[in-house]
Motif scaffolding. Structure first.
Motif, PDB file in Angstrom:
ATOM      1  N   ALA A  77      10.852 112.960  54.558  1.00  0.00           N
ATOM      2  CA  ALA A  77      12.091 112.818  53.792  1.00  0.00           C
ATOM      3  C   ALA A  77      13.291 113.377  54.553  1.00  0.00           C
ATOM      4  O   ALA A  77      14.393 112.834  54.465  1.00  0.00           O
ATOM      5  N   GLU A  78      13.083 114.473  55.298  1.00  0.00           N
ATOM      6  CA  GLU A  78      14.172 115.139  56.007  1.00  0.00           C
ATOM      7  C   GLU A  78      13.810 115.306  57.480  1.00  0.00           C
ATOM      8  O   GLU A  78      13.306 116.360  57.886  1.00  0.00           O
ATOM      9  N   PRO A  79      14.052 114.280  58.289  1.00  0.00           N
ATOM     10  CA  PRO A  79      13.616 114.311  59.686  1.00  0.00           C
ATOM     11  C   PRO A  79      14.079 115.519  60.492  1.00  0.00           C
ATOM     12  O   PRO A  79      13.269 116.131  61.194  1.00  0.00           O
ATOM     13  N   GLU A  80      15.332 115.888  60.399  1.00  0.00           N
ATOM     14  CA  GLU A  80      15.798 117.012  61.218  1.00  0.00           C
ATOM     15  C   GLU A  80      15.142 118.319  60.794  1.00  0.00           C
ATOM     16  O   GLU A  80      14.725 119.119  61.639  1.00  0.00           O
ATOM     17  N   ARG A  81      15.006 118.546  59.510  1.00  0.00           N
ATOM     18  CA  ARG A  81      14.366 119.779  59.005  1.00  0.00           C
ATOM     19  C   ARG A  81      12.927 119.881  59.504  1.00  0.00           C
ATOM     20  O   ARG A  81      12.495 120.935  59.988  1.00  0.00           O
ATOM     21  N   VAL A  82      12.174 118.792  59.392  1.00  0.00           N
ATOM     22  CA  VAL A  82      10.777 118.813  59.814  1.00  0.00           C
ATOM     23  C   VAL A  82      10.685 118.953  61.331  1.00  0.00           C
ATOM     24  O   VAL A  82       9.854 119.710  61.855  1.00  0.00           O
TER      25      VAL A  82
END
Length: 144
Positions: A14-19
């Motif tokens: 859902a949140e590419p940069e966070r992961v």
């Protein structure tokens, strides 16, 4: 016989940069530099249509040995156990209490980054102990 090819490991999330930034911390990976002519990925993203913002992010092994990790936004959430997972090899060559201590130490570090501890799989005479964990979006991985 075929030749060895480069590959990347792709995560739906859902949140590419966070992961991606979580996995940078776990593995010692780095965010690759932005395209030529841009001071940052944020500067580059501002040139894209709004619907492309936050759509993908990547991280790479700074030594160039490990595979590139690519994170892409998908609309659906995670609903089942991963069919593929990463084993983070922190206890290679260690056994018994020494191995458990290293696994627990790394687990504590990753919990501070937002990981979740799932369960300890204890040595069974064939396999050494490992810790099953989840990343910041619930993707399973093992500390091995």
């Amino acid at each position: 016989m075929g030749t060895v090819k480069q590959f990347q490991v792709t995560f739906d999330c859902a949140e590419p940069e966070r992961v991606a930034r979580f996995w940078c911390e776990v593995l010692g990976y780095v965010v690759p530099p932005p395209p030529e002519g841009f001071a940052s990925w944020a500067d580059f993203e501002r040139t894209l249509p709004e619907e492309e913002h936050g759509k993908a992010f990547a991280c790479v092994d700074p030594t160039g040995v490990g595979p590139r990790l690519f994170f892409q936004r998908v609309p659906e959430g995670k609903v089942a156990k991963n069919r593929l997972h990463l084993d983070v090899r922190v206890g290679t060559g260690l056994v018994g209490e020494e191995r458990l201590a290293v696994l627990e130490s790394e687990c504590a570090r990753l919990l501070e980054l937002g990981a979740t501890r799932v369960r300890l799989l204890v040595a069974d005479g064939y396999n050494e102990s490992c810790l099953v964990m989840q990343d910041v979006e619930g993707n399973e991985f093992c500390l091995d």
